[in-house]
Every structure is written in C-alpha cells, then in structure tokens.
Write an enzyme that holds these catalytic residues in place. Structure first.
Site, short mmCIF file in Angstrom:
data_model
loop_
_atom_site.label_atom_id
_atom_site.label_comp_id
_atom_site.label_asym_id
_atom_site.label_seq_id
_atom_site.Cartn_x
_atom_site.Cartn_y
_atom_site.Cartn_z
N HIS A 161 -4.28 -6.81 1.11
CA HIS A 161 -3.76 -5.92 1.78
C HIS A 161 -4.03 -6.31 3.42
CE1 HIS A 161 -2.73 -3.14 -1.23
NE2 HIS A 161 -2.24 -2.42 -0.40
N LYS A 168 -6.35 4.76 -8.25
CA LYS A 168 -6.97 6.18 -8.68
C LYS A 168 -7.65 6.72 -7.28
CE LYS A 168 -11.34 3.73 -9.72
NZ LYS A 168 -12.53 4.14 -9.02
#
Lengths: 184, 281
Positions: free
Chosen positions: A38, A103
């Site tokens: 990222h 999650k």
C-alpha cells in the site's frame, strides 16, 4: 439469506445494489496488497506514475498468503486486519479502486471516502484461510516481488465467500450487528 | 544427569510448528461445535461452520489454518538434571524454526529491522523463547505460533492498587470492546495480573496455553474467569465481529505476587486460530 453473485471489475451501478449484511460470491480478477505494498502504491500515485494494475473498478484483497506447495495456486490466504491500510485507502478510492476485502473495522475517513467514490468493503472470515484458498484459482505476482508475501498478486477467484461490511451508503455491519446482539 | 542432543530439540521444534499450523487441538474443535450450537445469530453460526470446514481442509490437505503462521513463540521447561550436547542450543532452536517454516511452506512474517524497510529474515527466525528451569530430567517444549492481528489488539496497563480486581475487569472488557472485529473473534483471552511490567505480559501469554475450560486451580480466580467471560459474551461482537452471542471462547487468568506500589495487568488476545502443540523429551 440473499446471496449476490458479483463479477469484477465493479461498476457504480453494481456497488449501489450492495447493502450491508448481504452475502457475496465474488468471481473474476482481484489484486492483493497489504501494508508495505500500500505504501508503494500510494507513493506511485503521488509521483504521478502508473499503478501495476488498472485501478478503475478494481478490488484489492488485504492478504499475505502462505507459500504455495507444488501443484497449488496459492497457500493459505485469509484476510489481514484492514485498519492498517486506512491511511492509504482514500487516495486509492479516488483513483478508481471500488472494492476492498479484509477483516475488521475501517476508519470514519475511509467510510466517508467509500460514500464519496461509491466503493464497497467486503469482509472475509479471518482465520478461515485454508477454506478461502479453495476459491483462488490462479495467482501471479505482478509487482514488488522483493516484498515476498506482501508482493502484489493478480488472483483469479471463483465464488469467493464474502459478506458486505460497509456499503456506499455509509452503513456498518459491525456496528449494526453488535447493536442487535448486545445484552447491555 | 541425562544428556540430550540439541539435534533432537531442532527436530521437535520443527515438527511442532508444522503440526500446530495445520491441525487445531481437540479442545478447540469441541469448543467450535459447542458454541456453534449455542450461538443464536444465523451469521454467527455460519462463521463457526466455516471454521470447522477450514480446520478439516487444513488438516486433510496440510494447508495452514491461517496464512499468518505467526511469530514463533516457544516455551521450554528444562529439567535441571539435563545436559545438552551436540552444539549450541539457541542455534538448534533457530534451526528447528527455520526448517519448519521453509520445509512446511509456512509464511515468513519477520522483518529484520523493526525501524526500517521490510527486509524479511526469510525463515521466520528469530523465535521468542521463554525458558524455565524445573526439577527433573525432562524437557517440555511448547510452541505457539502467534498471529499479528490479535497480538496488535493486546494491551498492558500499570494500574493502581486502589483500582483492584474490578479495575482489571474493566480494563479487560474495554480491551475486548475496542478490539471489536479486528482480532478474529471468537477470541481467547489471556489475562496477567501482578509481577513487573515485563512479567505481567508473559503471564498473559502463558495463560493462552491452557486448554479450553481448564480453570485456574485457585477457586476465586476460576470464578473471575467464568464471570468475566460471561460479561464479554454479552457485548454482542460475535463470531467474526458480525454480531452474535459468542465473542470469546474462554478467558484464563494467571497471577504473580506484586510490589506494594504496583498493580500490573495485561491482556493478550488470541484469535480463534489458537495454535499450540507440546512435546516432552
């Protein structure tokens, strides 16, 4: 319970139909990226350089798989906790990413960006990594190979079992679920 | 004196890590079944079903239960009548970890320098080893591959003696609430109380080695374990955080004497992929 069959890439009109709590079977191409990837993706955007995949309509899966054994497409491949990607997410959504799989809870800023750019956050069951790996048909590293498990992979998935946690309307299944079942 | 070749230690460490990552223990499987039946939320029940199917696939096909095969934590009880031969003990333990993670296709999750770019050690070393010297001539090795997601939701607090047990209880519950869906509920909660800043965290981690339903031998502490678990299971976080009755499978408390000025408390959260295996040499 309703189950939506969804194919990537995602389009606004598809995302608009998705509501929290719906179960989804996702098929098509998705891309993996977690913490280190990222950072690099956001660095590329900031420098005005192209991403290693077409962001428009794409879905990013927050996963660092275990190594594939001979004959397997991938090893165990369950989701990692998403909040660590929160600071990078709004810029990716601004650049066309429409879906995320992970999650755990997202920040208010991410949820606001999902509303703004019409994106969706899918939950995969954390720790069900052997089960989830069965829905991954192909996996190829396409960028940042030096990051090992954190490299960006192109996955072809077939009926990957997911549930919608945050939709493009700002709703949050974690908050609603807890509210319903709390006995305090 | 009994002598043990360190090669044996390497082999045991290797086998235990591979097995721990692929096969859940019987007590955990029983807990999944028991709590699936007790869970009232439909989506919560479905999560337990997924966990049971996941465990079956993992064991039958030798795929890790969870892709995060953890930091390699090892607990060793070393009998004082044992001598080790055949080389350096620490290297032998590292060799066991290396072999497990490379030959067992486990994920290597450790980066060399905690401050800078992610240069991976490529074999999941170094492990964290807790050694205790005990009477006798046996060596007990327990491995606990500890995932990062639940470790990140763990906390330590140097409380005041005036805060007391009630203060610790609130701290434990607040920790579970703020963790929410992040640490992969239904979780197992290790609580440490007493000792020093470092030791209380060790107690919380050691608590995670207990079997589900294995209560503290101290009646009062056993009572707290049951009561606090009950409180946590009223929060509604539920399996995978999607809402439901079962947020935690169990809660274990370990204590140690404390300094008159201190009341240290630690909460170590363990995800449902609670993997540990032991072997006694």
């Amino acid at each position: 319970m309703d189950v939506l069959k969804v194919e990537t890439p995602l389009k606004n009109e598809m995302v608009e139909k998705m509501k929290i709590g719906s179960q989804v079977l996702l098929s098509g191409i998705i891309y993996t990226a977690r913490d280190a990837a990222h950072k690099r993706l956001v660095d590329l955007i900031t420098k005005g350089e192209p991403l290693p995949f077409e962001p428009e309509g794409s879905v990013i899966y927050y996963v660092g798989p275990s190594p594939a054994k001979p004959g397997q497409a991938i090893g165990a491949a369950g989701p990692t906790t998403s909040y660590r990607m929160d600071s990078y997410t709004p810029l990716l959504l601004e650049n066309g990413v429409k879906g995320m799989i992970g999650k755990g809870m997202r920040s208010d800023e991410v949820i606001a960006s999902m509303k703004k750019y019409c994106a969706v956050y899918f939950g995969a069951t954390g720790g069900a990594a052997a089960l989830i790996s069965k829905s991954i048909v192909e996996a190829d590293i396409i960028a940042f190979e030096d990051l090992g498990t954190e490299a960006v992979r192109r996955l072809r998935v077939k009926d990957m079992p997911l549930i919608i946690i945050n939709d493009c309307y700002g709703s949050d299944l974690y908050i609603e679920g807890q509210k319903r079942w709390s006995s305090k | 004196m009994r002598s043990i070749n360190v090669k044996e230690i390497s082999n045991v460490v290797k086998e235990l890590f591979i097995k721990a990552c692929m096969e859940i223990n019987e007590d955990l499987k029983e807990a999944f079944i028991k709590y699936r039946d007790r869970e009232e939320s439909e989506v919560g029940k479905a999560v337990f079903e997924q966990l049971l199917r996941n465990a079956e696939i993992a064991e039958n096909e030798s795929i890790p239960i969870c892709q995060d095969t953890g930091f390699s934590v090892i607990f060793m009880e070393v009998g004082q009548d044992v001598t080790f031969t055949g080389g350096n003990m620490n290297s032998a333990i590292e060799e066991g970890v290396r072999a497990a993670y490379i030959e067992g296709y486990l994920r290597k999750s450790i980066v060399k320098n905690p401050l800078t770019a992610p240069e991976n050690t490529k074999d999941n070393t170094p492990p964290i080893v807790h050694t205790e010297i005990v009477p006798g001539d046996r060596v007990k090795i327990t491995v606990l591959p500890k995932g990062g997601g639940s470790e990140n939701m763990s906390r330590i607090k140097m409380m005041k003696p005036a805060d007391g047990v009630e203060g610790v209880k609130s701290f434990v519950i607040e920790t579970v609430i703020s963790a929410g869906a992040n640490p992969c509920p239904p979780v197992i909660i290790g609580v440490g109380m007493g000792g020093t800043f470092d030791y209380v965290a060790f107690l919380a981690k050691k608590a995670l080695l207990r079997k589900i339903n294995e209560r503290n031998a101290d009646k009062k502490l056993a009572q707290y374990e049951v009561q606090w678990l009950d409180e946590i299971n009223k929060l509604g976080i539920g399996p995978a955080g999607l809402g439901g009755r079962i947020t935690a499978l169990d809660l274990f408390i370990e204590v140690f004497p404390r300094h008159i000025a201190s009341y240290p408390a630690a909460v170590n959260i363990q995800c449902h992929a609670a993997r540990s295996k032991s072997y006694t040499l």
